[in-house]
Design a protein around this motif. Structure first.
Motif, mmCIF file in Angstrom:
data_model
loop_
_atom_site.group_PDB
_atom_site.id
_atom_site.type_symbol
_atom_site.label_atom_id
_atom_site.label_comp_id
_atom_site.label_asym_id
_atom_site.label_seq_id
_atom_site.Cartn_x
_atom_site.Cartn_y
_atom_site.Cartn_z
ATOM 1 N N ASP A 1 38.829 39.553 36.291
ATOM 2 C CA ASP A 1 39.379 40.585 35.403
ATOM 3 C C ASP A 1 40.199 39.946 34.297
ATOM 4 O O ASP A 1 40.482 38.750 34.336
ATOM 5 C CB ASP A 1 40.297 41.518 36.219
ATOM 6 N N GLY B 1 47.563 43.953 36.751
ATOM 7 C CA GLY B 1 48.226 44.189 35.473
ATOM 8 C C GLY B 1 49.582 44.843 35.584
ATOM 9 O O GLY B 1 50.109 45.359 34.596
ATOM 10 N N LEU B 2 50.175 44.832 36.787
ATOM 11 C CA LEU B 2 51.530 45.356 36.949
ATOM 12 C C LEU B 2 52.446 44.203 37.343
ATOM 13 O O LEU B 2 51.971 43.122 37.701
ATOM 14 C CB LEU B 2 51.563 46.473 37.999
ATOM 15 N N ASP C 1 42.168 34.943 44.965
ATOM 16 C CA ASP C 1 42.264 35.607 43.667
ATOM 17 C C ASP C 1 41.248 34.938 42.748
ATOM 18 O O ASP C 1 40.924 33.768 42.893
ATOM 19 C CB ASP C 1 43.687 35.545 43.110
ATOM 20 N N MET D 1 48.797 43.798 43.300
ATOM 21 C CA MET D 1 48.754 42.343 43.114
ATOM 22 C C MET D 1 50.061 41.754 42.581
ATOM 23 O O MET D 1 50.597 42.222 41.573
ATOM 24 C CB MET D 1 47.617 41.976 42.156
HETATM 25 N N1 PRF Z 1 44.720 40.213 38.203
HETATM 26 C C1 PRF Z 1 44.409 39.215 39.089
HETATM 27 N N2 PRF Z 1 45.357 38.624 39.845
HETATM 28 C C2 PRF Z 1 46.632 39.030 39.720
HETATM 29 C C3 PRF Z 1 47.006 40.056 38.842
HETATM 30 C C4 PRF Z 1 46.012 40.690 38.037
HETATM 31 O O1 PRF Z 1 46.240 41.599 37.244
HETATM 32 C C5 PRF Z 1 48.401 40.191 38.976
HETATM 33 C C6 PRF Z 1 49.288 41.121 38.241
HETATM 34 N N3 PRF Z 1 50.556 41.275 38.816
HETATM 35 C C7 PRF Z 1 48.814 39.251 39.932
HETATM 36 N N4 PRF Z 1 47.731 38.570 40.373
HETATM 37 N N5 PRF Z 1 43.157 38.816 39.200
#
Ligand code: PRF
Ligand code: ZN
Length: 376
Positions: free
Chosen positions: A143, A221-222, A89, A251
């Motif tokens: 992001d 974003g969830l 990530d 995610m």
């Molecule tokens: N962006 C990134 N990693 C994430 C999320 C995201 O929105 C989320 C949201 N549940 C978890 N991990 N880069």
């Protein structure tokens, strides 16, 4: 490369081939934030719990031990001894959830380390450079994961910036992959859809990022405080705009029920700390529901965590023993719980794939959706 093998409603059965092996989808990613699964579980154990892919974090590994150090040691595959696919990530989420005193600008984010408070700058280029040093199979775009609820105007502004950041990620990733001595010159960049809870922003953003023809797309974003129904709604809204020939990653999600609902709405891959975190608190996932091993009723219970489970814990140890280990604060208690829960998640996805192969996913969904969330 993603190959769609079969569809049932919106649910997809597919494969994703990478230089580190093929992922059977739908799949679950096992979270090894700082290069290890919490609960003293190594790459050797991951094979035993049917793990296909490991997830590590740019933010954590950049702070400690440092991505340059991981690079010197041959990259994450060599460092952690996990030879299968690894997704990293980008830091985009962790910077917003963990770091203090952050300041977001067009160039990137300045924040204070959650370890010692020192000031760090991370933008799209830095995130790509760190992920390139780590040499993961899949690098996530940098992001902004907005707080929930986010004001419409803020969300609109933020998503536009996340799009501009994605262009910069792609340019930087191409440059890094072409350099001599890059750990993984075939590193794949996946884009991330944002847009908070606003249908129009989500759709507009998805259309824009789909144009980049990236090898995978995530929905970010969830699961950040909105209701599950809102999350399912966004998945439904986005479905027609997600490229059909690319994997879709939801995610940070979720419970077994969230995963069944996600697959039903076209999601191919998930990650979540829930199996490990809940294990450490004594909660075992089973096909009949969630069992709290701290409960005194297990003191003399000689059954395994789940009858018939083939995981390394259930093949040898009783609920009574694990109950005792957890009560006594023995690390082994946590470790056995984590092994069981990861096995449960990975084999839940295996069962989902088999059901899709046999055209009976809907039936599998109906038979399991209630039970998986029951407390027993
Ligand atoms: N962006 C990134 N990693 C994430 C999320 C995201 O929105 C989320 C949201 N549940 C978890 N991990 N880069
Ligand atoms: Zn088990």
């Amino acid at each position: 490369m993603y190959t769609l093998l079969k569809k049932e409603g919106a649910a997809r059965r597919g494969t994703y081939s990478t230089p580190h092996g093929t992922i059977q989808m739908p799949a679950f990613m096992n979270v090894a934030t700082a290069g290890a699964i919490k609960g003293a579980v190594s790459a050797l154990d991951l094979k035993e719990v049917h793990c296909q892919v490991q997830l590590c974090n740019t933010y954590h590994l950049h702070l400690r031990p440092g991505d340059q150090q991981v690079r010197k040691l041959g990259g994450l595959h060599q460092f952690t001894q996990w030879q299968g696919p690894i997704l990293t990530d980008s830091g985009g989420f962790q910077v917003f959830s963990l770091a203090k005193l952050r300041n977001i600008k067009e160039e990137g984010v300045t924040f204070a380390s959650h370890i010692d408070g020192h000031k760090i700058f991370m933008g799209p280029e830095e995130s790509m450079q760190i992920q390139s040093h780590l040499g993961s199979t899949i690098a996530m775009a940098f992001d902004e994961c907005m707080q929930n609820p986010a004001e419409y105007d803020y969300a609109k502004h933020s998503v536009a910036r996340t799009t501009r950041w994605l262009y910069r990620c792609k340019t930087e990733m191409n440059r890094l992959n072409a350099l001599p001595n890059t750990i993984n010159p075939q590193q794949l960049l996946w884009g991330i859809n944002q847009g908070s809870v606003y249908d129009d922003l989500r759709i507009e953003h998805m259309k824009q990022i789909a144009e980049l023809d990236l090898p995978g797309y995530a929905i970010g974003g969830l699961a950040v405080g909105e209701s599950a129904d809102v999350m399912y709604h966004i998945l439904e809204v986005l479905n027609p705009y997600l490229p059909k020939d690319k994997p879709r990653y939801l995610m940070g999600v979720g419970t077994p029920a969230n995963i069944l609902e996600g697959v039903r709405r076209g999601v191919d891959i998930f990650d979540c700390v829930m199996p490990t975190r809940n294990a450490r608190h004594g909660h075992a996932f089973t096909t009949e529901g969630i069992r709290n091993l701290m409960n005194a009723k297990y003191e003399l219970d000689e059954h395994p965590l789940e009858d018939g489970c083939q995981c390394p814990a259930c093949q040898h140890f009783t609920r009574a023993y694990i109950h005792h280990l957890l009560k006594a604060g023995e690390m082994l208690g946590m470790r056995l719980m984590v092994l069981h829960n990861l096995y449960f998640y990975n084999t839940l996805l295996e069962k989902i794939r088999t059901a899709l192969d046999n055209g009976c996913f809907e039936q599998f969904y109906r038979e399991n959706i209630e039970a998986v969330s029951t407390r027993i």
